[in-house]
Design an enzyme around this catalytic site. Structure first.
Site, PDB file in Angstrom:
ATOM      1  N   ARG A  77       0.847  -1.123   0.176  1.00 19.90           N
ATOM      2  CA  ARG A  77       0.024  -0.113  -0.016  1.00 19.90           C
ATOM      3  C   ARG A  77       0.852   1.360   0.077  1.00 19.90           C
ATOM      4  O   ARG A  77       1.669   1.428   0.831  1.00 19.90           O
ATOM      5  CB  ARG A  77      -1.139  -0.003   1.383  1.00 19.90           C
ATOM      6  CG  ARG A  77      -1.850   1.137   1.547  1.00 19.90           C
ATOM      7  CD  ARG A  77      -2.819   1.226   2.601  1.00 19.90           C
ATOM      8  NE  ARG A  77      -3.235   2.233   2.493  1.00 19.90           N
ATOM      9  CZ  ARG A  77      -3.171   3.275   3.703  1.00 19.90           C
ATOM     10  NH1 ARG A  77      -2.250   3.204   4.665  1.00 19.90           N
ATOM     11  NH2 ARG A  77      -3.863   4.455   3.625  1.00 19.90           N
ATOM     12  N   HIS A 121      -3.224  11.199   0.317  1.00 20.89           N
ATOM     13  CA  HIS A 121      -2.660  10.751   1.876  1.00 20.89           C
ATOM     14  C   HIS A 121      -1.783  12.082   2.056  1.00 20.89           C
ATOM     15  O   HIS A 121      -0.533  12.203   2.164  1.00 20.89           O
ATOM     16  CB  HIS A 121      -1.363   9.750   1.834  1.00 20.89           C
ATOM     17  CG  HIS A 121      -1.114   9.372   2.977  1.00 20.89           C
ATOM     18  ND1 HIS A 121      -1.220   8.017   3.561  1.00 20.89           N
ATOM     19  CD2 HIS A 121      -0.614   9.805   4.299  1.00 20.89           C
ATOM     20  CE1 HIS A 121      -0.940   7.747   5.017  1.00 20.89           C
ATOM     21  NE2 HIS A 121      -0.502   8.912   5.247  1.00 20.89           N
ATOM     22  N   GLU A 166      -7.169   8.369   5.843  1.00 22.70           N
ATOM     23  CA  GLU A 166      -7.347   9.330   7.056  1.00 22.70           C
ATOM     24  C   GLU A 166      -7.859  10.783   7.031  1.00 22.70           C
ATOM     25  O   GLU A 166      -7.291  11.834   7.363  1.00 22.70           O
ATOM     26  CB  GLU A 166      -6.124   9.126   8.202  1.00 22.70           C
ATOM     27  CG  GLU A 166      -5.822   7.814   8.556  1.00 22.70           C
ATOM     28  CD  GLU A 166      -4.368   7.829   9.325  1.00 22.70           C
ATOM     29  OE1 GLU A 166      -4.007   8.816   9.816  1.00 22.70           O
ATOM     30  OE2 GLU A 166      -4.005   6.687   9.810  1.00 22.70           O
ATOM     31  N   ASN A 294      -7.428   2.037   9.852  1.00 23.20           N
ATOM     32  CA  ASN A 294      -6.045   2.101  10.534  1.00 23.20           C
ATOM     33  C   ASN A 294      -6.096   2.392  12.125  1.00 23.20           C
ATOM     34  O   ASN A 294      -7.143   2.964  12.589  1.00 23.20           O
ATOM     35  CB  ASN A 294      -5.408   3.692  10.265  1.00 23.20           C
ATOM     36  CG  ASN A 294      -5.051   3.569   8.675  1.00 23.20           C
ATOM     37  OD1 ASN A 294      -5.088   2.492   7.840  1.00 23.20           O
ATOM     38  ND2 ASN A 294      -4.711   4.690   8.305  1.00 23.20           N
ATOM     39  N   TYR A 296      -4.394   2.567  15.927  1.00 23.77           N
ATOM     40  CA  TYR A 296      -3.075   2.628  16.643  1.00 23.77           C
ATOM     41  C   TYR A 296      -3.336   2.657  18.348  1.00 23.77           C
ATOM     42  O   TYR A 296      -2.470   1.998  18.890  1.00 23.77           O
ATOM     43  CB  TYR A 296      -2.432   4.079  16.398  1.00 23.77           C
ATOM     44  CG  TYR A 296      -1.832   4.016  14.918  1.00 23.77           C
ATOM     45  CD1 TYR A 296      -0.611   3.470  14.821  1.00 23.77           C
ATOM     46  CD2 TYR A 296      -2.593   4.340  13.786  1.00 23.77           C
ATOM     47  CE1 TYR A 296       0.001   3.463  13.481  1.00 23.77           C
ATOM     48  CE2 TYR A 296      -2.051   4.226  12.581  1.00 23.77           C
ATOM     49  CZ  TYR A 296      -0.711   3.814  12.378  1.00 23.77           C
ATOM     50  OH  TYR A 296      -0.117   3.713  11.133  1.00 23.77           O
ATOM     51  N   GLU A 364      -3.359   0.082   8.305  1.00 25.20           N
ATOM     52  CA  GLU A 364      -2.136   0.524   8.775  1.00 25.20           C
ATOM     53  C   GLU A 364      -2.460  -0.090  10.493  1.00 25.20           C
ATOM     54  O   GLU A 364      -3.556  -0.037  11.050  1.00 25.20           O
ATOM     55  CB  GLU A 364      -2.022   1.988   8.945  1.00 25.20           C
ATOM     56  CG  GLU A 364      -1.646   2.555   7.772  1.00 25.20           C
ATOM     57  CD  GLU A 364      -1.591   4.211   8.024  1.00 25.20           C
ATOM     58  OE1 GLU A 364      -1.257   4.823   9.067  1.00 25.20           O
ATOM     59  OE2 GLU A 364      -1.553   4.918   6.730  1.00 25.20           O
TER      60      GLU A 364
HETATM   61  O1  IFM Z   1       2.782   8.073   9.787  1.00 31.24           O
HETATM   62  C1  IFM Z   1       1.205   8.171   9.754  1.00 31.24           C
HETATM   63  C2  IFM Z   1       0.766   7.875   8.719  1.00 31.24           C
HETATM   64  O2  IFM Z   1       1.107   8.760   7.670  1.00 31.24           O
HETATM   65  C3  IFM Z   1      -0.831   7.937   8.913  1.00 31.24           C
HETATM   66  N1  IFM Z   1      -1.232   7.060   9.976  1.00 31.24           N
HETATM   67  C4  IFM Z   1      -0.612   6.957  11.005  1.00 31.24           C
HETATM   68  C5  IFM Z   1       0.863   6.996  10.858  1.00 31.24           C
HETATM   69  C6  IFM Z   1       1.765   6.948  12.051  1.00 31.24           C
HETATM   70  O3  IFM Z   1       1.521   8.183  12.739  1.00 31.24           O
END
Ligand code: IFM
Length: 461
Positions: A77, A121, A166, A294, A296, A364
């Site tokens: 990706r 992006h 995002e 995504n 985190y 992600e």
């Molecule tokens: O680096 C970023 C990415 O560009 C978008 N998602 C989160 C990642 C980590 O912060």
């Protein structure tokens, strides 16, 4: 006890983004993006860093594809730089830009790796920001034209198309808190930006699908499960509000074709959403083939005076500026983000429970750690291995519990430009020495190659 295995055909990949790795900002006819402008402003990016050279991927893409092949991934990706492909943000495509991505795609296919592209992006051509940026409705139409033009040139070899990465970050970090480009702090404009990102997404999907109905079209959202810090009614309501302005503000218009009613009430003092025109929600709700997730961290929130989340910056939570994020005591990564794989399980099962069925991909997930090359020449990033192992197991549990999860992309292939944090944060499976551009696969890269080879993990879930 048996190993954790993923379904046959599960997609394994890594993810990157153009401005974070390409460098070569003045090569091949590329124009400045909002991130070129923003990163060169004093005090906006840690260390005064910028993406001028980054990982020099533009010139080293063959080496990087070879690294991908060593990882055994089935998919890669990456994002296309709008200012490289359509420098003015309108009009014809730049042949050198098309040629670069065409060569990259050919290189991937020659290694049996499927390209999975993101059209946007975060690197908006500066000319379009000068014309109003995402708060201006016209930018949505500009995006749809760009998407259609690029798709026309590359869809013969690219079968997976993601419109936006995002959009929450583009809208709310870019136009409300101002910690991302273009650095504006205008809460009402941030809401308009969110809407126009979704409008551009829907128009783009319609144009691309009309030209090629058989490819796969989707969007990637960063989803943050949000929980109250305590069971006080104020905290419970704070969690609902943050969930609305972080997650459901995108999920509902995109997957249900309508804004959440509670969000409209929450942001009323800032905006009446008058920029939502008749028929727009039908466009934002254009049917998709996949949803990219995504993930985190999970956010625990508390109603309090002033958001502390982005120190010194206005809140990104428009209409909920009284809410702050609090720690829960879990271990954190180098970003200060709490490590919570159960949050991934909750996001995936929550989507399956609350929305109509749609194939999901984790587009992600990953972690930053202060990695160094050891005297033995290796990078012993055992914390990253533990992080990924825990999150892969959470994904496998979600699949066992009925979630239609089809693939998983680790962020990121390479250490890279981490936006406002510059090069200080390392997310890569592959270490990059920014002075020499030497790439060193970390221990996590070797471990991940084993995961992709066995399509799973050793030991029980
Ligand atoms: O680096 C970023 C990415 O560009 C978008 N998602 C989160 C990642 C980590 O912060």
């Amino acid at each position: 006890m048996s190993d954790v295995l993923f379904p046959a055909g599960f997609a394994w990949g890594t993810a990157t983004a153009s401005y974070q790795i390409e460098g070569a900002v003045k090569e091949g006819g590329r124009s400045p993006s909002i991130w070129d402008t923003f990163s060169h402003l004093p005090g906006r990016v840690a260390g005064g860093d910028h993406g001028d050279v980054a990982d020099d991927h533009y010139n080293r893409y063959r080496e990087d594809v070879a690294l991908l092949a060593d990882l055994g991934v089935t998919h890669y990706r990456f994002s296309l730089a709008w200012p490289r492909l359509q420098p003015a943000g309108r009009g014809g495509l730049n042949p050198d830009g098309v040629d670069f991505y065409s060569r990259l795609v050919d290189e991937l296919l020659a290694h049996d790796i499927q390209p999975w592209v993101t059209l946007y992006h975060w690197d908006l051509p500066q000319d379009l920001e000068d014309a109003g940026g995402w708060p201006a409705r016209d930018t949505a139409y500009r995006f749809a034209d760009y998407a259609a033009a690029v798709h026309r040139r590359l869809h013969d070899r690219i079968r997976y198309w993601t419109t936006m990465n995002e959009p929450w970050c583009s809208a709310f970090l870019g136009y409300a808190s101002g910690v991302h480009a273009p650095g504006r702090t205008e809460p009402a404009a941030a809401l308009a930006a969110a809407h126009h990102l979704m409008l551009g997404h829907g128009l783009g999907v319609q144009a691309m699908r009309a030209a090629d109905p058989d490819a796969s079209y989707g969007i990637t959202l960063n989803l943050t499960p949000t929980v109250p810090a305590t069971d006080s009614p104020a905290d419970v309501d704070a969690a609902r509000r943050v969930d609305a302005v972080s997650n459901r503000i995108f999920l509902d218009p995109i997957l249900r074709g309508r804004y959440p009613e509670d969000l409209r009430a929450d942001v009323e003092a800032v905006s009446d959403l008058g920029f939502v025109q008749d028929g727009d929600e039908i466009v934002t709700g254009t049917p998709l083939d996949v949803l990219g997730v995504n993930y985190y961290f999970r956010a625990a929130v508390s109603a309090d005076e002033g958001s502390l989340r982005y120190e010194g910056a206005p809140s990104a939570w428009v209409g909920s500026e009284d809410v702050r994020q609090v720690g829960t005591g879990l271990p954190v990564t180098d970003m200060g983000w709490e490590i919570d794989p159960t949050g991934l399980y909750d996001v995936l099962t929550g989507l399956a429970r609350d929305y109509d069925p749609i194939p999901l991909y984790v587009t992600e997930n990953g972690a930053a750690y202060p990695d160094v090359v050891s005297p033995d020449g290796a990078v012993h990033d055992h914390e990253r291995i533990a992080f990924l192992d825990g999150h892969f197991r959470a994904a496998a549990r979600a699949i066992d519990d009925g979630v239609d999860l089809r693939g998983y992309f680790v962020w990121s292939l390479l250490d890279n430009f981490e936006w406002a944090y510059g090069y200080a944060k390392r997310f890569g499976l592959v270490h990059v020495d920014y002075d020499t551009q030497v790439r060193t696969p970390k221990d996590s890269a070797l471990w991940f190659a084993e995961v992709t080879r066995r399509n799973g993990l050793r030991g029980p879930g």
